[in-house]
Design an enzyme around this catalytic site. Structure first.
Site, PDB file in Angstrom:
ATOM      1  CG  HIS A 191      45.574 144.513  37.821  1.00  0.00           C
ATOM      2  ND1 HIS A 191      46.448 144.972  38.752  1.00  0.00           N
ATOM      3  CD2 HIS A 191      44.514 144.028  38.414  1.00  0.00           C
ATOM      4  CE1 HIS A 191      45.976 145.068  39.609  1.00  0.00           C
ATOM      5  NE2 HIS A 191      44.647 144.525  39.842  1.00  0.00           N
ATOM      6  CD  GLU A 192      40.776 143.610  36.881  1.00  0.00           C
ATOM      7  OE1 GLU A 192      40.555 142.198  37.377  1.00  0.00           O
ATOM      8  OE2 GLU A 192      41.272 144.358  37.273  1.00  0.00           O
ATOM      9  CG  HIS A 251      42.964 139.784  39.839  1.00  0.00           C
ATOM     10  ND1 HIS A 251      43.246 139.403  40.991  1.00  0.00           N
ATOM     11  CD2 HIS A 251      42.970 140.920  39.603  1.00  0.00           C
ATOM     12  CE1 HIS A 251      43.429 140.335  41.641  1.00  0.00           C
ATOM     13  NE2 HIS A 251      43.280 141.347  41.100  1.00  0.00           N
ATOM     14  CB  CYS A 270      44.444 145.118  43.898  1.00  0.00           C
ATOM     15  SG  CYS A 270      43.723 143.620  43.224  1.00  0.00           S
TER      16      CYS A 270
END
Length: 179
Positions: free
Chosen positions: A144-145, A148, A102
């Protein structure tokens, strides 16, 4: 990464907060501005680092608490832009644990399981609604994004007994995920 304008976990508790969505048509200009900020940040990052597994960046990582992200699949300069993304379906089958990194804590890696495929409802910068299905390594990057944007870090997804390891101990640098 801090010097390139990327928020770091130890300095920015906002990385663990859910981002606000855009309301269209009212926020169309703000969505475009946010995506341009993400593109500019990616250009800066790519000047100093290459990413064999692809890369992604979410607006909270550049200090903008909005639901926007950009993903570049491995070996591609074509961006996947995600405005107001939300996962609407995902495969029941999870991938094997694979190392992720990351930009917001760049010096460590950790093994995470992700769905083999996910379907995401998202918008373009003009508010046009889209639905896309992502699988394999691109699905992993997109997941993953989106995490976030929900204030979730990949380090929160480590399985029991797993831990983050220093990048110096990581043996997969320069090696993409194989599906």
């Amino acid at each position: 990464m801090r010097a390139l304008g990327i928020a770091q976990v130890e300095d920015d508790p906002g990385l663990q907060c859910a981002a606000d969505g855009f309301v269209f048509p009212f926020d169309a200009a703000l969505a475009t501005e946010t995506m341009n900020q993400l593109r500019d940040a990616v250009r800066r990052i790519r000047l100093v680092h290459t990413f064999s597994k692809g890369m992604g960046l979410a607006a909270p990582q550049i200090g903008v608490p909005r639901r926007a992200a950009i993903v570049f699949p491995a070996g591609s300069d074509e961006a996947i832009t995600l405005v107001n993304p939300r996962v609407v379906d995902q495969s029941a089958t999870l991938d094997v644990p694979r190392y992720e990194g990351c930009l917001s804590f760049f010096d460590v890696r950790g093994r995470v399981r992700r769905p083999l495929a996910l379907t995401v409802e998202h918008q373009r910068e003009d508010g046009t609604l889209e639905r896309s299905t992502f699988g394999g390594s691109v699905g992993r990057l997109v997941a993953h994004e989106i995490d976030h944007l929900d204030g979730l870090l990949y380090s929160h997804l480590l399985e029991p007994g797993e831990r983050l390891i220093p990048v110096a101990d990581y043996r997969g640098t320069g090696v993409g995920w194989h599906y």
